[in-house]
Design an enzyme around this catalytic site. Structure first.
Site, short mmCIF file in Angstrom:
data_model
loop_
_atom_site.label_atom_id
_atom_site.label_comp_id
_atom_site.label_asym_id
_atom_site.label_seq_id
_atom_site.Cartn_x
_atom_site.Cartn_y
_atom_site.Cartn_z
N ASP A 94 -5.70 10.13 10.08
CA ASP A 94 -4.35 9.63 10.36
C ASP A 94 -3.73 10.26 11.59
O ASP A 94 -3.96 11.42 11.91
CB ASP A 94 -3.45 9.88 9.15
CG ASP A 94 -3.72 8.86 8.06
OD1 ASP A 94 -3.58 7.66 8.33
OD2 ASP A 94 -4.11 9.27 6.95
N GLU A 148 0.86 -1.19 0.00
CA GLU A 148 0.00 0.00 0.00
C GLU A 148 0.89 1.23 0.00
O GLU A 148 1.82 1.33 0.80
CB GLU A 148 -0.88 0.05 1.25
CG GLU A 148 -2.05 -0.92 1.23
CD GLU A 148 -2.87 -0.84 2.51
OE1 GLU A 148 -3.67 -1.75 2.73
OE2 GLU A 148 -2.71 0.12 3.30
#
Lengths: 405, 279
Positions: free
Chosen positions: B61, B50
């Site tokens: 995040d 990824e």
């Protein structure tokens, strides 16, 4: 974007998916999606419950101090020599700005939903103060995210929030202003899903926030209609308000959108100028997706969000509420802008002509009144939304004017 | 249509072990080092790669991924350059699946149709876009599926049984189970709870289920992978990048090795996991 002139009503949005034309929507992480759907349902239930409105009306009257006056600004009117100018005095609300109207509604929703922990983002600190105030009143935990830059330039409001029992968390990421505070609030919400209610301060974010904040702020326009009818026997000819996210403006505008003869002006913050650092998303941005909605945003060619700049912390945000984006595209509202220096000049004029210290945010609207009012006839009725008081801004105004206050 | 992702999970199933999925930010700490890291990942034991598409405002995040995105942007990263990374990687590896992960705005600004065309041509196999829930499927998910790319959806602890079918409806490749309510790199998940959640998801789909958020060590990877088809590790690898930088924030001679060293350890952990829930 196409211009539609033949809408039957400008007041039917959003659709069931939260869209105002191509704007709005629900661009959030999956973790938050069930929470947003739960909020939407809770709001629909509250709207259908007459007891909710009755309780809200009671708090608006006795705690907030509504209705706020519609004040004839006689010396400002004389000074410009044109339109008859009225101020809608949201600065006289408890906590000193329009923000409290929305916070009251959201905190009442949080109570219905059994949420005991309230989080909020704030720029100038007025939304944070309003949230801290209502959390104190109702005995709820309150955490306010505020960019570290804003913590410094709006210190009086930081102290107010602390005095009211809120925890103020300075945000050190990114540009350390309002957009970063919103990022951190969303990160908190993603982490504390079970007990936390996110009290958003403006008509932005994922659906249903732009709709429900607008609805709670619409008391401004609803009162203005009745007050102008009582004072002058008719509706105003024009409305003008400053726009960061745009909640004070939407609250004033929305009840008038279908009155085609009422001209409506929104004023964005042009900072150092539109070719330099500014916070005017419509004048200097383009459609993109941030903080849960599609709207006009300041960004670079790669879709990275640019830092906004305005002397006014409350307007220092690189986006605008999605309903404003739509009202711009269809041409119902005319979006203008004012620079830092123009706002400072209007601030000083208002202090001396009216005995009212305006917040730097509505000083942006006053700056454009200075151009518009002199060109209009004396029977033209113009309403300026005096969205907040300026005590919080005195230190930064003094600094910019280098002692010439 | 069978993608590299489908093929890889079928091969791992035959092998009887879960997948190690590694996440790193594209262009962190700079384009060349990032490419060198990506090229070294398969040999170190990464089964699926990824790559983060840097964004200024990554709302889901934690600090490690936020900082990695800002390092990449400061070093000149753009979506065009992220696609360049994948194109360059594909000249040396045509089998390891590559998934791009990020936020919608840079893709929306690039142009959805053009992005899907360019991503496919560069050798991207799937997309994870954090701020596109099923309610916004018309934006990118449906066009991506039409273009032959997998659209991998996040399922979370708040995704209940009533909502799961909607979340899984247009998901392909694999399901990414976010093991905690929170941001990347935060609390450690409870393997027992994760196993139960994976079983619940598998009740609704035949797709592989990979688990991420909060996995940092070989032991975490073994424990979590025991109840899943794969484990995703991101912030811990990004920390290896960060800790290898010199005082000026530049990559050092040890940067690539620091990352591949941890990937090799994690791969051992994953290989030690017995497949339970996967069946």
């Amino acid at each position: 974007m196409t211009v539609q002139h033949q809408l039957n009503s400008y007041r039917t949005g959003p659709d069931e998916r939260g869209h105002f034309g191509p704007y709005g929507g629900r661009f959030v992480a999956e973790t938050l999606m069930p929470l947003i759907l739960e909020l939407e349902q809770a709001y629909a239930d509250a709207k259908a419950d007459p007891a909710f409105k009755t309780e809200m009306d009671g708090h608006l009257k006795d705690f907030v101090g509504r209705p706020s006056p519609l004040y004839f600004a006689e010396r400002t009117t004389e000074h410009f020599g044109g339109a008859k100018i009225f101020f809608k005095r949201e600065d006289l609300n408890h906590t000193g700005a329009h923000k409290v109207n929305n916070v009251l509604g959201q905190i009442m929703l949080a109570r219905r939903m059994g949420k005991r922990r309230i989080i909020a983002e704030t720029g100038a600190g007025m939304h944070g103060v309003a949230t801290a105030t209502l959390c104190a009143k109702f005995g709820l935990e309150c955490i306010v995210y505020m960019g570290a830059v804003d913590v410094t330039r709006q210190e009086p409001n930081v102290l107010r929030m602390k005095a009211l029992g809120a925890t103020v968390r300075p945000v050190e990421s990114g540009s350390k202003t309002l957009k970063d505070a919103m990022n951190e609030a969303l990160r908190d919400w993603v982490t504390n899903v079970a007990d936390t209610f996110y009290c958003i301060g403006t008509v932005a974010g994922p659906h249903p926030y732009p709709m429900l904040v607008r609805d709670f702020q619409s008391i401004i326009g609803i009162e203005t209609r009745a007050q102008m009818q009582a004072a002058e026997g008719r509706l105003p000819d024009s409305l003008i308000a400053c726009i960061g996210g745009g909640s004070n403006a939407m609250g004033l505008f929305h009840p008038f959108l279908d009155d085609k003869d009422v001209a409506i002006y929104g004023v964005e913050a042009a900072g150092h100028g539109l070719t330099s650092l500014h916070a005017a998303s419509i004048a200097g941005g383009r459609p993109g997706v941030l903080h849960g909605n599609r709207t006009y945003l300041l960004m670079d060619a790669d879709g990275q969000i640019n830092e906004a700049h305005s002397i006014s912390a409350g307007l220092d945000y690189p986006g605008i509420g999605p309903e404003h984006a739509w009202l711009h595209d269809i041409g119902r509202v005319n979006y203008l802008s004012a620079t830092d220096n123009e706002a400072l000049a209007a601030f000083q004029l208002c202090c001396r002509l009216e005995g009212i210290i305006p917040a730097l945010e509505p000083a942006h609207a006053l700056a454009r009144v200075a151009d518009l009012a002199p060109t209009l006839p004396k029977d033209h009725l113009m309403v300026v939304n005096m969205s907040g008081r300026g005590d919080k801004d005195l230190a930064s105004v003094a600094e910019h004017l280098k002692g010439k206050l | 249509m069978t993608t590299r992702i489908d093929k890889r999970f079928a091969a791992l199933k035959a092998e009887g072990r879960p997948a190690l999925v590694t996440f790193l930010m594209g262009g962190d700490p700079d384009h060349e080092t990032s490419l060198a890291i990506i090229r070294a990942l398969p040999k170190a034991g990464a089964d699926v790669i990824e790559i983060g598409m840097p964004f200024t405002d990554p709302m889901a995040d934690g600090p490690a991924v936020q900082a990695a995105g800002l390092r990449a942007l400061a070093a000149g990263a753009t979506l065009v350059k992220t696609l360049d990374l994948i194109r360059a990687f594909r000249t040396t590896d045509d089998t390891t699946p590559v998934v791009l992960m990020g936020y919608y705005n840079p893709i929306f600004i690039y142009g959805v149709e053009k992005f899907l065309r360019d991503a496919d041509a560069a050798g991207v196999d799937g997309l994870i876009v954090v701020d596109l829930p099923p309610e916004e499927d018309e934006e990118l998910c449906l066009p991506a599926l039409k273009a032959g790319l997998n659209f991998i959806r996040l399922a979370t602890p708040t995704t209940d049984d009533k909502r799961l079918p909607a979340v899984l409806a247009n998901t392909s490749g694999f399901v990414y189970y976010v093991s905690i309510t929170g941001i990347t790199g935060s609390a450690k998940p409870d393997p027992a709870k994760v196993g139960a959640a994976v079983a619940r998801i598998k009740h609704h789909t035949d797709l592989p289920v990979c688990v991420g958020f909060g996995v940092r060590t070989a032991e975490d990877a073994r424990a979590i992978a025991s109840g899943a088809d794969g484990v995703v590790v991101g912030s811990a690898l990004i920390d290896m990048v960060k800790n290898s930088l010199d005082g000026a924030g530049k990559a050092g001679p040890s940067t690539v090795k620091a990352v591949t060293g941890l990937v090799a350890e994690l791969a051992c952990g994953v290989r030690a996991a017995k497949r339970v829930a996967a069946e």
